[in-house]
Scaffold this motif. Structure first.
Motif, mmCIF file in Angstrom:
data_model
loop_
_atom_site.group_PDB
_atom_site.id
_atom_site.type_symbol
_atom_site.label_atom_id
_atom_site.label_comp_id
_atom_site.label_asym_id
_atom_site.label_seq_id
_atom_site.Cartn_x
_atom_site.Cartn_y
_atom_site.Cartn_z
ATOM 1 N N GLY A 26 36.872 52.335 27.857
ATOM 2 C CA GLY A 26 36.458 53.226 29.104
ATOM 3 C C GLY A 26 36.948 52.732 30.300
ATOM 4 O O GLY A 26 38.033 51.766 30.288
ATOM 5 N N ASP A 27 36.958 53.286 31.363
ATOM 6 C CA ASP A 27 37.627 52.969 32.539
ATOM 7 C C ASP A 27 37.199 51.709 33.346
ATOM 8 O O ASP A 27 37.797 51.106 34.265
ATOM 9 C CB ASP A 27 37.215 54.187 33.665
ATOM 10 N N VAL A 28 35.894 51.257 32.748
ATOM 11 C CA VAL A 28 35.520 49.969 33.306
ATOM 12 C C VAL A 28 35.032 48.938 32.413
ATOM 13 O O VAL A 28 33.991 49.281 31.440
ATOM 14 C CB VAL A 28 34.256 50.219 34.446
ATOM 15 N N MET A 29 35.395 47.755 32.650
ATOM 16 C CA MET A 29 34.862 46.546 31.890
ATOM 17 C C MET A 29 34.144 45.695 32.694
ATOM 18 O O MET A 29 34.237 45.630 33.731
ATOM 19 C CB MET A 29 36.040 45.965 31.212
ATOM 20 N N GLU A 30 33.186 45.219 32.097
ATOM 21 C CA GLU A 30 32.157 44.468 33.035
ATOM 22 C C GLU A 30 32.107 43.104 32.376
ATOM 23 O O GLU A 30 32.064 42.809 31.074
ATOM 24 C CB GLU A 30 30.745 44.997 32.876
ATOM 25 N N VAL A 70 25.658 41.920 35.664
ATOM 26 C CA VAL A 70 27.189 42.050 35.884
ATOM 27 C C VAL A 70 27.669 41.276 37.065
ATOM 28 O O VAL A 70 27.083 41.451 38.212
ATOM 29 C CB VAL A 70 27.251 43.783 35.995
ATOM 30 N N VAL A 71 28.749 40.497 36.906
ATOM 31 C CA VAL A 71 29.056 39.586 37.875
ATOM 32 C C VAL A 71 30.476 40.051 38.423
ATOM 33 O O VAL A 71 31.143 39.457 39.255
ATOM 34 C CB VAL A 71 29.018 38.254 37.506
ATOM 35 N N PHE A 72 31.268 40.890 37.564
ATOM 36 C CA PHE A 72 32.583 41.024 37.847
ATOM 37 C C PHE A 72 32.753 42.453 37.154
ATOM 38 O O PHE A 72 32.546 42.523 35.671
ATOM 39 C CB PHE A 72 33.565 40.252 37.639
ATOM 40 N N SER A 73 33.755 43.300 37.581
ATOM 41 C CA SER A 73 33.962 44.557 36.674
ATOM 42 C C SER A 73 35.410 44.965 37.288
ATOM 43 O O SER A 73 36.052 44.732 38.259
ATOM 44 C CB SER A 73 32.985 45.732 37.006
ATOM 45 N N GLY A 74 36.081 45.873 36.465
ATOM 46 C CA GLY A 74 37.373 46.207 36.716
ATOM 47 C C GLY A 74 37.994 47.080 35.549
ATOM 48 O O GLY A 74 37.390 47.346 34.512
#
Length: 726
Positions: free
Chosen positions: A59-63, A72-76
């Protein structure tokens, strides 16, 4: 509390695929990352190979999720590798997810925001994340020791064994095997690989690699590896080196020559081996290799104040070197019928003269350099300086001379550049042809960015994992050599760690290429490898296996049988059946030519999975550069140097119980529970917990009724149970 019991048959049928055969789409270093390190997860969609039927588009976002808080501490966003091209080596479509900004210590996993079932294994971020892994890798050499009992308190209950190969103390010359007068003590040392033999040339290399690792970063090594010598005030790596060094001393003759090889009886467990041991005659390469080991050992022993042992090793080095110089072309071929040595050991230890590789010259130069470091006498640099074109790079100005097969030569160049007595003109040639070309070579630095799993090597062949480790080492040495710009140094240092990540799970299998590492935090690691001792799927932890081999093929007779479906082929119907006793990699992309197997002829699994002290020591030297340095400097001791110092004892194997209690899954252990995972009947992971606790109660009220496989890890023990959610 209700406990559901199932038959042993149902456990086998269901649990093995759930626990070990799952497909990994989000690959990470399963041990973890240092806080300040570059951190990149590799996402994969199989397009070519055995798993091509599977597919995954991120998908467009990994967490990144904190396992303790579920937050969730970081996403991109993931970035497509080479704009969506298929990675040639693996046959996978690749995406990279960079989460380097996350540097807070903790335990995490990565998931796809659009599809939470696409998750990575758990991993940690902490500054000492690799320290226990280095210990496990070093302990492999303890398991490989010849002539020592593997007591349970050091080896663990599953891998304990009595003294093996005591007959080494009365080994006979193979070519005069009936003559009792040839008996001599060749005891000690290590089993070389999956076979139980000992090879002097290679043993010299292993000792050199361990000593170079120690000399590079002495504080990386500690005195608590739970081997018999632990707690004596000496880094355990040096205790291990001494075990091998003392064997080499026994292999040396009075005239300085050194015996070439020892053939051992092969039985599992090793203590059951009662057949006679045999040795082979001396040769030049054995003497040169032993000389460099003795010389480096003398240097380290002297710096640590062990003057008597330093003097012994210096004398041994000088005598071995003198004999080799007087007999530079002497050769001894083992296991060759035409020389009357058939069945003397397995691998061929002799090094042929070869213009292409310069292998014999390289061994001589390595010995020269060690003798120079020992004595400070520049005369030992003369051979290399007089004929610098004897190694491939010096013969032709071209990047072809820098690749994964010549890292040993590359290390010699780097050593030479650091010598104060190096000839200025020769140093200039090396500087131009080696340091300059390194950054341009399509086989080395220019290969970065051209491998989806971020650890480029040109060829996946026998021992590819060793090439991964040695390539990583070369990058890190180059980063610190002074011959790189600041930007290059950073890039090459990051690259070195990426090779480590490959071995820790960032690969097409999403599997740690070290054996049985569940107790160290790995979610999926090697479960079988070719070895004369470990026959089942519970080998000792920490063995680095050979790795993917694009040239692997089982015995040719199997193909004949397959072609005509007759009783011909391998000689009998029973032999023919062995050809297809296990699933084998056939026609896979090069990086997928691997399988968890420990089968002899005609499967010949040694070409894929056999470990080797060569692979192991290369890995040890690489990982030691990334551990938190908790040891002491080269001239210091950890405390009491008394041999009566208290030694650490292996932690008892914990009790570990799994059961249902209403809507809760209860896991209780006498040790710290590190991981709990649930799989449904379709082998899909439905729940995961990671942390440190003696009792864990997990809410499963949202799970649908049905049968689930529960896998729990506590210390070095893993338990898998079936439970029924009513």
């Amino acid at each position: 509390m209700n406990r559901i019991k199932f038959t042993a048959f149902s456990l086998v049928a269901f649990l093995v695929p759930a626990a070990f055969a799952q497909d990994v789409f989000v690959t990470v270093d399963q041990f973890g990352y240092r806080p300040d390190a570059k951190k990149v997860a590799v996402l994969r969609s199989p397009e070519v190979g055995y798993d091509a039927a599977l597919s995954y588009t991120p998908g467009d976002v990994m967490e990144v999720v904190d396992s303790a808080t579920a937050k969730v501490v970081f996403s991109g966003a993931p970035v497509a590798f080479q704009e969506g091209a298929i990675d040639t080596a693996s046959g996978d479509k690749i995406w990279w997810f960079d989460f380097s900004q996350l540097n807070t210590p903790g335990t995490y996993f990565i998931r796809d925001k659009a599809d939470n079932l696409k998750q990575s294994f758990y991993f940690r971020i902490r500054d000492d994340v690799y320290n226990d892994i280095l210990k496990a890798a070093m302990r492999m050499m303890f398991y490989q020791r010849v002539g020592m009992a593997k007591e349970e308190k050091y080896a663990g209950k599953d891998w304990a064994d009595d003294v093996n190969h005591a007959q080494d103390k009365a080994a006979r010359l193979f070519t005069d095997s009936t003559n009792a007068a040839t008996e001599r003590d060749v005891s000690g040392g290590w089993f070389d690989a999956g076979d139980f033999n000992k090879y002097t040339i290679w043993n010299g290399n292993y000792i050199e690699t361990l000593l170079r690792a120690y000399m590079d970063v002495p504080r990386a090594f500690t005195d608590d590896y739970n081997i018999p010598e632990s707690g004596n005030g000496i880094p355990d790596v040096l205790d291990e080196v001494k075990w091998g060094m003392d064997h080499l001393l026994r292999m040396q003759n009075e005239d300085g020559s050194v015996l070439s090889v020892v053939d051992e009886d092969h039985v599992s467990p090793p203590s059951a081996a009662t057949g006679r041991s045999y040795y082979g005659a001396p040769n030049a390469m054995s003497a040169y290799s032993a000389a460099k080991a003795f010389a480096l050992g003398s240097i380290v022993a002297g710096k640590r104040g062990n003057t008597e042992y330093a003097a012994t090793l210096k004398d041994a080095a000088q005598r071995a070197y003198k004999w080799a110089e007087a007999h530079p072309d002497s050769m001894f071929y083992n296991n060759k019928a035409e020389y009357g040595t058939k069945d003397l050991a397995a691998g061929q230890q002799e090094i042929d003269t070869s213009y292409t590789t310069g292998a014999r010259f390289a061994v001589k130069v390595a010995s020269d350099f060690a003798m120079y470091e020992l004595t400070g006498d520049a005369k030992y640099l003369g051979r290399f300086e007089a004929t610098p074109d004897s190694l491939p790079l010096m013969r032709q100005y071209g990047s072809w001379a820098l690749d994964q097969y010549r890292v040993a030569h590359d290390l010699l160049y780097l050593q030479y550049l650091g010598y104060k007595d190096a000839d200025a003109d020769v140093k200039g040639i090396v500087q131009e042809r080696f340091v300059s070309i390194f950054g341009q070579s399509k086989y080395i630095a220019a290969g970065l960015g051209h491998d989806g799993y971020r650890s480029y090597i040109r060829d996946y062949n026998w021992g590819s994992n060793s090439h991964k480790a040695s390539s990583g080492l070369l990058f890190d040495l180059m980063a610190g050599s002074g011959g790189a710009t600041s930007a290059e140094a950073d890039t090459w240092h990051d690259a070195a760690e990426d090779y480590l990540h490959y071995l820790h799970g960032v690969n097409p299998f999403g599997m740690v290429y070290l054996s049985n590492m569940g107790g160290y935090g790995a979610g999926k690691s090697v479960t079988k490898f070719y070895h004369g001792w470990f026959k089942g799927d519970n080998p000792a932890p920490g063995y680095v296996t050979g790795g993917a081999n694009s040239r692997y093929a089982w015995a040719a007779c199997c193909k004949q049988y397959d072609a005509d479906n007759s009783a011909k082929g391998c000689g009998s119907a029973a032999n023919n059946a062995l050809c297809y006793a296990v699933s084998l990699p056939v026609g896979e992309p090069h990086a997928k030519m691997y399988a968890n197997i420990n089968e002899g002829w005609p499967i010949d699994s040694w070409e894929l999975t056999e470990p080797s002290l060569g692979y192991q020591t290369a890995y040890i030297r690489l990982i030691s550069r990334f551990v938190k340095q908790k040891g002491v400097d080269i001239g210091e001791k950890f405390g009491s140097d008394s041999t009566d110092a208290v030694k650490p004892v292996a932690a008892p194997v914990p009790n570990l119980n799994v059961a249902l209690a209403g809507n809760s899954l209860e896991v209780v252990s006498s040790g710290d529970i590190r991981e709990i995972r649930l799989f449904d009947v379709n082998n899909r992971e439905t729940l995961r917990w990671n942390g440190d606790a003696r009792r864990v109660s997990l809410d499963i009220s949202t799970l649908k009724p049905g049968v689930y496989a529960v896998r729990a890890v506590s210390g070095a023990k893993t338990v898998t149970r079936l439970v029924l959610r009513r």
